[in-house]
Design a protein around this motif. Sequence first.
Motif, PDB file in Angstrom:
ATOM      1  N   GLY A  11      14.845   0.744  19.096  1.00 13.69           N
ATOM      2  CA  GLY A  11      13.544   0.287  18.885  1.00 13.69           C
ATOM      3  C   GLY A  11      12.987   1.561  19.312  1.00 13.69           C
ATOM      4  N   VAL A  12      11.249   0.641  20.240  1.00 16.02           N
ATOM      5  CA  VAL A  12      10.075   0.799  21.107  1.00 16.02           C
ATOM      6  C   VAL A  12       9.714   0.272  21.957  1.00 16.02           C
ATOM      7  CG1 VAL A  12       7.898   1.577  19.894  1.00 16.02           C
ATOM      8  CG2 VAL A  12       9.510   1.399  18.371  1.00 16.02           C
ATOM      9  N   ARG A  13       9.405   1.420  22.967  1.00 15.32           N
ATOM     10  CA  ARG A  13       8.665   1.004  23.729  1.00 15.32           C
ATOM     11  C   ARG A  13       7.133   0.656  23.446  1.00 15.32           C
ATOM     12  NH1 ARG A  13      10.827   2.934  27.795  1.00 15.32           N
ATOM     13  NH2 ARG A  13      12.886   1.363  28.270  1.00 15.32           N
ATOM     14  N   ILE A  14       6.197   0.282  24.215  1.00 17.58           N
ATOM     15  CA  ILE A  14       4.738   0.159  24.252  1.00 17.58           C
ATOM     16  C   ILE A  14       3.902   0.047  24.954  1.00 17.58           C
ATOM     17  CG2 ILE A  14       2.593  -0.652  22.500  1.00 17.58           C
ATOM     18  CD1 ILE A  14       4.083  -1.580  20.696  1.00 17.58           C
ATOM     19  N   VAL A  15       3.076   1.371  25.226  1.00 16.49           N
ATOM     20  CA  VAL A  15       2.551   1.398  26.689  1.00 16.49           C
ATOM     21  C   VAL A  15       1.637   1.091  27.028  1.00 16.49           C
ATOM     22  CG1 VAL A  15       2.791   1.911  29.630  1.00 16.49           C
ATOM     23  CG2 VAL A  15       4.895   2.154  27.753  1.00 16.49           C
ATOM     24  N   LEU A  16       0.623   0.039  27.419  1.00 15.39           N
ATOM     25  CA  LEU A  16      -0.536  -0.451  26.837  1.00 15.39           C
ATOM     26  C   LEU A  16      -1.826  -0.404  28.299  1.00 15.39           C
ATOM     27  CD1 LEU A  16      -0.197  -2.864  23.905  1.00 15.39           C
ATOM     28  CD2 LEU A  16      -1.318  -0.671  24.085  1.00 15.39           C
ATOM     29  N   GLU A  17      -3.118  -0.245  27.885  1.00 15.23           N
ATOM     30  CA  GLU A  17      -3.906  -0.351  29.110  1.00 15.23           C
ATOM     31  C   GLU A  17      -3.572  -2.306  29.269  1.00 15.23           C
ATOM     32  OE1 GLU A  17      -4.985   1.243  31.896  1.00 15.23           O
ATOM     33  OE2 GLU A  17      -3.614   3.296  30.701  1.00 15.23           O
ATOM     34  N   THR A  18      -4.231  -2.234  30.322  1.00 17.44           N
ATOM     35  CA  THR A  18      -4.409  -4.170  30.013  1.00 17.44           C
ATOM     36  C   THR A  18      -5.137  -4.102  29.021  1.00 17.44           C
ATOM     37  OG1 THR A  18      -3.888  -4.449  32.457  1.00 17.44           O
ATOM     38  CG2 THR A  18      -4.837  -6.174  31.358  1.00 17.44           C
ATOM     39  N   GLU A  19      -6.290  -3.711  29.270  1.00 18.25           N
ATOM     40  CA  GLU A  19      -7.558  -4.140  28.207  1.00 18.25           C
ATOM     41  C   GLU A  19      -6.901  -4.013  26.599  1.00 18.25           C
ATOM     42  OE1 GLU A  19      -8.068  -1.908  31.168  1.00 18.25           O
ATOM     43  OE2 GLU A  19      -9.418  -3.213  32.167  1.00 18.25           O
ATOM     44  N   GLU A  20      -6.205  -2.989  26.574  1.00 17.64           N
ATOM     45  CA  GLU A  20      -5.361  -2.454  25.001  1.00 17.64           C
ATOM     46  C   GLU A  20      -4.943  -3.940  24.341  1.00 17.64           C
ATOM     47  OE1 GLU A  20      -4.738   1.973  24.572  1.00 17.64           O
ATOM     48  OE2 GLU A  20      -3.937   1.698  25.260  1.00 17.64           O
ATOM     49  N   ALA A  21      -4.022  -4.032  25.706  1.00 17.65           N
ATOM     50  CA  ALA A  21      -3.112  -5.712  25.436  1.00 17.65           C
ATOM     51  C   ALA A  21      -4.280  -6.789  25.306  1.00 17.65           C
ATOM     52  CB  ALA A  21      -1.998  -5.914  26.477  1.00 17.65           C
ATOM     53  N   MET A  22      -5.019  -6.687  25.211  1.00 20.00           N
ATOM     54  CA  MET A  22      -6.160  -8.038  25.274  1.00 20.00           C
ATOM     55  C   MET A  22      -6.363  -7.961  24.353  1.00 20.00           C
ATOM     56  SD  MET A  22      -7.325  -7.766  29.380  1.00 20.00           S
ATOM     57  CE  MET A  22      -8.971  -9.289  29.098  1.00 20.00           C
ATOM     58  N   LEU A  23      -7.149  -6.556  23.500  1.00 18.72           N
ATOM     59  CA  LEU A  23      -7.557  -6.606  22.847  1.00 18.72           C
ATOM     60  C   LEU A  23      -6.811  -7.005  21.063  1.00 18.72           C
ATOM     61  CD1 LEU A  23     -10.323  -4.975  20.444  1.00 18.72           C
ATOM     62  CD2 LEU A  23      -8.465  -2.602  21.025  1.00 18.72           C
ATOM     63  N   LEU A  24      -5.425  -6.321  21.774  1.00 17.29           N
ATOM     64  CA  LEU A  24      -4.142  -6.820  20.046  1.00 17.29           C
ATOM     65  C   LEU A  24      -4.128  -8.217  20.441  1.00 17.29           C
ATOM     66  CD1 LEU A  24      -1.284  -4.389  20.813  1.00 17.29           C
ATOM     67  CD2 LEU A  24      -2.738  -4.716  18.778  1.00 17.29           C
ATOM     68  N   SER A  25      -3.850  -8.770  21.304  1.00 16.47           N
ATOM     69  CA  SER A  25      -3.730  -9.685  21.315  1.00 16.47           C
ATOM     70  C   SER A  25      -5.847 -11.094  20.698  1.00 16.47           C
ATOM     71  CB  SER A  25      -3.657 -10.974  23.265  1.00 16.47           C
ATOM     72  OG  SER A  25      -3.772 -12.775  23.026  1.00 16.47           O
ATOM     73  N   GLU A  26      -6.591 -10.430  20.976  1.00 15.02           N
ATOM     74  CA  GLU A  26      -7.489 -11.183  20.789  1.00 15.02           C
ATOM     75  C   GLU A  26      -7.708 -10.897  19.199  1.00 15.02           C
ATOM     76  OE1 GLU A  26     -12.251  -9.859  20.504  1.00 15.02           O
ATOM     77  OE2 GLU A  26     -11.406 -10.340  22.532  1.00 15.02           O
ATOM     78  N   LEU A  27      -7.458  -9.737  18.171  1.00 21.09           N
ATOM     79  CA  LEU A  27      -7.805  -9.562  16.953  1.00 21.09           C
ATOM     80  C   LEU A  27      -5.932  -9.975  16.301  1.00 21.09           C
ATOM     81  CD1 LEU A  27      -7.866  -5.231  17.869  1.00 21.09           C
ATOM     82  CD2 LEU A  27      -8.907  -7.392  16.226  1.00 21.09           C
ATOM     83  N   VAL A 150      -1.767   3.669  16.597  1.00 17.81           N
ATOM     84  CA  VAL A 150      -0.915   2.261  16.790  1.00 17.81           C
ATOM     85  C   VAL A 150       0.193   2.573  15.817  1.00 17.81           C
ATOM     86  CG1 VAL A 150      -0.083   0.288  17.929  1.00 17.81           C
ATOM     87  CG2 VAL A 150      -2.162   1.242  18.315  1.00 17.81           C
ATOM     88  N   GLN A 151      -0.365   1.965  14.668  1.00 18.10           N
ATOM     89  CA  GLN A 151       1.162   2.636  13.327  1.00 18.10           C
ATOM     90  C   GLN A 151       1.291   3.357  13.390  1.00 18.10           C
ATOM     91  OE1 GLN A 151      -0.656   1.283   9.275  1.00 18.10           O
ATOM     92  NE2 GLN A 151       0.118  -0.464   9.316  1.00 18.10           N
ATOM     93  N   GLY A 152       0.758   4.443  13.007  1.00 15.08           N
ATOM     94  CA  GLY A 152       1.126   5.109  12.984  1.00 15.08           C
ATOM     95  C   GLY A 152       2.249   5.520  14.145  1.00 15.08           C
ATOM     96  N   SER A 153       2.150   6.213  15.147  1.00 11.12           N
ATOM     97  CA  SER A 153       2.999   6.038  16.395  1.00 11.12           C
ATOM     98  C   SER A 153       4.215   5.276  16.357  1.00 11.12           C
ATOM     99  CB  SER A 153       2.192   6.161  17.834  1.00 11.12           C
ATOM    100  OG  SER A 153       1.168   6.864  17.762  1.00 11.12           O
ATOM    101  N   MET A 154       4.344   4.909  15.887  1.00 13.73           N
ATOM    102  CA  MET A 154       5.000   3.225  15.894  1.00 13.73           C
ATOM    103  C   MET A 154       6.064   3.727  14.446  1.00 13.73           C
ATOM    104  SD  MET A 154       4.341  -0.743  16.568  1.00 13.73           S
ATOM    105  CE  MET A 154       5.950  -1.154  16.458  1.00 13.73           C
ATOM    106  N   LEU A 155       5.473   4.515  13.521  1.00 16.53           N
ATOM    107  CA  LEU A 155       6.386   4.535  12.437  1.00 16.53           C
ATOM    108  C   LEU A 155       7.036   5.960  13.055  1.00 16.53           C
ATOM    109  CD1 LEU A 155       4.118   3.598   9.531  1.00 16.53           C
ATOM    110  CD2 LEU A 155       5.883   3.092   9.608  1.00 16.53           C
ATOM    111  N   GLU A 156       6.604   7.001  13.478  1.00 17.01           N
ATOM    112  CA  GLU A 156       6.902   8.194  13.674  1.00 17.01           C
ATOM    113  C   GLU A 156       8.477   8.111  14.996  1.00 17.01           C
ATOM    114  OE1 GLU A 156       4.553  10.812  16.079  1.00 17.01           O
ATOM    115  OE2 GLU A 156       3.045  10.171  13.968  1.00 17.01           O
ATOM    116  N   VAL A 157       8.160   7.087  15.573  1.00 17.77           N
ATOM    117  CA  VAL A 157       9.960   6.643  16.651  1.00 17.77           C
ATOM    118  C   VAL A 157      10.662   6.025  15.761  1.00 17.77           C
ATOM    119  CG1 VAL A 157       9.942   4.730  18.305  1.00 17.77           C
ATOM    120  CG2 VAL A 157       8.245   6.691  18.558  1.00 17.77           C
ATOM    121  N   LEU A 158      10.254   4.963  14.991  1.00 15.25           N
ATOM    122  CA  LEU A 158      11.280   4.294  14.223  1.00 15.25           C
ATOM    123  C   LEU A 158      11.801   4.752  12.851  1.00 15.25           C
ATOM    124  CD1 LEU A 158       8.803   0.896  13.646  1.00 15.25           C
ATOM    125  CD2 LEU A 158      11.005   0.819  15.072  1.00 15.25           C
ATOM    126  N   ASP A 159      10.655   6.147  11.858  1.00 18.86           N
ATOM    127  CA  ASP A 159      11.300   6.277  10.938  1.00 18.86           C
ATOM    128  C   ASP A 159      11.051   8.038  11.390  1.00 18.86           C
ATOM    129  OD1 ASP A 159      12.605   6.256   8.474  1.00 18.86           O
ATOM    130  OD2 ASP A 159      11.228   5.945   7.749  1.00 18.86           O
TER     131      ASP A 159
END
Length: 163
Positions: A11-27, A150-159
């Motif tokens: 799987g994947v581990r994502i480490v986000l600054e709190t502000e980034e996590a809040m942004l993703l939640s809002e989006l 974020v998407q590209g980084s996840m894809l590099e790890v997953l595939d």
Amino acid sequence: MIVAGLGGGEGVRIVLETEEAMLLSELADQVDSVLLLGEADDPALGRLLPNAYPDDHDAAHDYTRYTRDSLVDGKRQAAQRVRDATAVEEHGGVVQIELDQSEAWGWLTFLTDLRLILAERVGIVDEDEADADETRDDYLRAAYEWAGFVQGSMLEVLDPIKG
């Protein structure tokens, strides 16, 4: 933001600054709103749920009738999983999220949906298109580009490319 693989390709581990996590939640809330409340003529909704048979009204109607609810439900569930994982109330610090393969692919579904909506809102038809309106809503354009990172980084790890 840091994206790393979990041991053994699990799987994947994502480490986000709190502000980034809040942004993703809002989006994620915004994606859910488009799916739930979007007007039928909203071009962003059209990008998320394109007409499968543009030249055949009856086939398009049948396709929509039989698939739309489950497609919308799956996309809303993906947004909800992102919202749940990124729900934070405090500022400062980091948020660590571990996703198994299935959860990570769900996040990628959400990121794709998010980028489709943002692309429509800022007038991006083709990322490489020279005519893209560079002056429309810098905040949304920055969110579009960040979600792509974020998407590209996840894809590099997953595939990862096998060499």
